[in-house]
Design an enzyme around this catalytic site. Sequence first.
Site, short mmCIF file in Angstrom:
data_model
loop_
_atom_site.label_atom_id
_atom_site.label_comp_id
_atom_site.label_asym_id
_atom_site.label_seq_id
_atom_site.Cartn_x
_atom_site.Cartn_y
_atom_site.Cartn_z
N ASN A 12 -51.71 28.38 -7.06
CA ASN A 12 -51.88 30.37 -6.46
C ASN A 12 -52.54 30.28 -7.59
O ASN A 12 -52.82 31.60 -8.47
CB ASN A 12 -50.34 30.82 -7.24
CG ASN A 12 -49.62 30.10 -8.00
OD1 ASN A 12 -50.21 29.09 -8.85
ND2 ASN A 12 -48.56 31.15 -7.57
N ARG A 31 -47.52 33.65 -19.52
CA ARG A 31 -46.04 34.05 -19.67
C ARG A 31 -45.48 34.67 -20.76
O ARG A 31 -46.76 35.50 -21.39
CB ARG A 31 -45.93 32.70 -20.11
CG ARG A 31 -45.68 31.86 -18.81
CD ARG A 31 -44.78 31.86 -18.38
NE ARG A 31 -44.20 30.74 -17.00
CZ ARG A 31 -45.06 31.17 -15.99
NH1 ARG A 31 -45.62 31.67 -15.90
NH2 ARG A 31 -44.97 30.19 -14.91
N GLN A 41 -37.05 36.79 -17.05
CA GLN A 41 -37.29 37.67 -15.67
C GLN A 41 -36.10 37.03 -14.68
O GLN A 41 -35.79 35.87 -14.32
CB GLN A 41 -38.48 36.55 -14.42
CG GLN A 41 -39.60 36.50 -15.88
CD GLN A 41 -41.00 36.33 -14.95
OE1 GLN A 41 -41.80 37.24 -15.29
NE2 GLN A 41 -40.57 35.27 -14.16
N HIS A 64 -43.23 39.74 -11.32
CA HIS A 64 -43.93 38.48 -11.29
C HIS A 64 -44.44 38.75 -10.21
O HIS A 64 -44.08 37.96 -9.59
CB HIS A 64 -43.40 37.17 -12.41
CG HIS A 64 -43.96 36.58 -12.45
ND1 HIS A 64 -43.30 35.88 -12.90
CD2 HIS A 64 -45.91 35.91 -11.99
CE1 HIS A 64 -44.49 34.46 -13.34
NE2 HIS A 64 -45.50 34.72 -12.31
P1 NDP Z 1 -54.65 24.46 -15.97
O1 NDP Z 1 -53.50 23.82 -16.38
O2 NDP Z 1 -55.31 24.73 -15.34
O3 NDP Z 1 -55.16 25.48 -17.41
C1 NDP Z 1 -54.50 25.30 -18.80
C2 NDP Z 1 -55.09 25.81 -19.50
O4 NDP Z 1 -54.42 26.29 -20.61
C3 NDP Z 1 -56.37 23.76 -20.18
O5 NDP Z 1 -57.47 24.65 -19.84
C4 NDP Z 1 -55.30 23.66 -21.98
O6 NDP Z 1 -56.38 23.14 -21.99
C5 NDP Z 1 -55.21 25.10 -21.57
N1 NDP Z 1 -53.98 25.43 -22.80
C6 NDP Z 1 -53.34 24.69 -23.38
N2 NDP Z 1 -52.37 24.88 -24.52
C7 NDP Z 1 -53.67 25.90 -24.76
C8 NDP Z 1 -53.46 25.76 -26.02
N3 NDP Z 1 -52.61 26.37 -27.01
N4 NDP Z 1 -54.33 26.60 -26.40
C9 NDP Z 1 -55.61 27.65 -26.14
N5 NDP Z 1 -55.53 26.46 -24.62
C10 NDP Z 1 -54.75 25.55 -24.25
O7 NDP Z 1 -53.65 25.51 -15.36
P2 NDP Z 1 -54.18 26.77 -14.93
O8 NDP Z 1 -54.87 27.62 -14.73
O9 NDP Z 1 -53.79 26.80 -13.26
O10 NDP Z 1 -52.49 27.86 -15.53
C11 NDP Z 1 -52.10 28.61 -16.00
C12 NDP Z 1 -50.30 29.40 -16.73
O11 NDP Z 1 -51.14 30.29 -15.90
C13 NDP Z 1 -49.88 27.79 -15.80
O12 NDP Z 1 -49.05 26.88 -17.01
C14 NDP Z 1 -48.67 29.41 -16.17
O13 NDP Z 1 -48.16 29.99 -16.98
C15 NDP Z 1 -49.74 30.68 -15.84
N6 NDP Z 1 -49.25 31.00 -14.28
C16 NDP Z 1 -48.36 32.50 -13.41
C17 NDP Z 1 -48.96 32.19 -12.52
C18 NDP Z 1 -48.72 34.20 -11.77
O14 NDP Z 1 -47.97 34.48 -11.24
N7 NDP Z 1 -48.34 34.79 -13.05
C19 NDP Z 1 -49.33 31.96 -11.13
C20 NDP Z 1 -49.68 30.23 -11.95
C21 NDP Z 1 -49.91 30.17 -13.35
P3 NDP Z 1 -56.40 21.61 -21.46
O15 NDP Z 1 -55.99 21.40 -20.45
O16 NDP Z 1 -57.78 21.76 -22.19
O17 NDP Z 1 -55.82 21.11 -23.41
#
Ligand code: NDP
Length: 399
Positions: free
Chosen positions: A146, A284, A313, A332
């Site tokens: 998603n 989140r 939630q 959400h």
């Molecule tokens: P990804 O794993 O593709 O991306 C997460 C990114 O966050 C990575 O690039 C990672 O960096 C980066 N990251 C992690 N920690 C840090 C930090 N401390 N500072 C900066 N960047 C950081 O996941 P998605 O993009 O698919 O999803 C991200 C989040 O979105 C999910 O974990 C979830 O919490 C939320 N989400 C919400 C939904 C909703 O319905 N509202 C649905 C789906 C997701 P790197 O890998 O470069 O270390």
Amino acid sequence: MKVLCILYDDPKGGMPKNYPLSELPKLDKYPDGQALPTPKNIDYTPGELLGCVSGELGLRKFLESNGHELVVTSDKDGENCTADKELVDADVVISQPFWPFYLTKERIANAKNLKMAVTAGIGSDHVDLQAAMDNGIDVVEVTYCNSRSVAEHIVMMILSLVRDYHNQHRIVNEGGWNIADAVQRSYDVEGMHIGTVAAGRIGLDALRKMKPFDVHLHYFDRHRLPDSVEKELNLTFHESVESLVAVCDVVTINCPLHPETENLFDEVLINKMKKGAYIVNTARGKICDREAIAKALESGQLSGYAGDVWFPQPAPNDHIWRTMPHHGMTPHTSGTSLSAQARYAAGVREILECFFEGKPIREEYTIVKDGNLAGTGAHSYSKGSATSGSEEAAKYKKM
Ligand code: NDP
């Protein structure tokens, strides 16, 4: 085996008899080439409500015909909730970020048979990942299912905040026509500086989707994107979140919740933002300090805040984000459109098929494996837990 599945409630009026669209568009693959979920079979019609209790993620026939037990409930908070009682002898627990069953250390200690926690969606912060690692419980999620749904929601929220859509819509619903009232906080997005905290699957897609609006794009992440992507989007990389927020008119938050990001947007960081900026947080709720956000909207340090994620939630009925000024919150929902449900239901089925057949689960779905962060978990999360404090969810009263 016993599979416990915690899903959100059915529609108040019962399951829909029909849907606005008769079919979903066909997608071939995700943008980076990752394959869509590949279960051997499905027992549901894509486009139907699958994420609520009666939808059962389309799993009942598959599980029961293979001799497994499926228990589905939405009763997940407070003492003596059904989920707690059923967890005691469950082998697999499936939960969704939209209606999270907070799998705390205490709950994990009571779940002696538990082998795997499946997130029907993305974001496994509702599981105490440290406790899962310590107790040998694997954690998996349906990576990418998603991400693009959320990116669409982000674009919608950026436009609706900056153009002040909610206010204008309310005026019409109330029978009014005062244009001056309707536009006194309304701007064009064109020319603005838009930045994402994290440029993973969602963050990068949100940047791509905003590019045609002729804005200046920025990002901060732990890892830098390839040069070619930075050039394609004319992206400015920031070494720190402070540097990003100082120059952006709109900040969208797209990192997972883990100990490094919990409470990242506190009063100190918010005060380092460009005055009058907007925040869109679909990552989140706990990444933002609840009171600090409300205070910044009152003072004008922030012009608007939108998102679909809260903590806990369901949000208690008196959660301050329901009533703070200039917010564009939804429950959400961004990752649980009917389109997304079809994908994550298929992903959960794929995961369960692999699990029961003893085949490896995709690396990209893996968050915790054999006591360690692994796969996507090793890349995107950090050790420790960001799960505590969810007890307040029991205060929510259905309306
Ligand atoms: P990804 O794993 O593709 O991306 C997460 C990114 O966050 C990575 O690039 C990672 O960096 C980066 N990251 C992690 N920690 C840090 C930090 N401390 N500072 C900066 N960047 C950081 O996941 P998605 O993009 O698919 O999803 C991200 C989040 O979105 C999910 O974990 C979830 O919490 C939320 N989400 C919400 C939904 C909703 O319905 N509202 C649905 C789906 C997701 P790197 O890998 O470069 O270390």
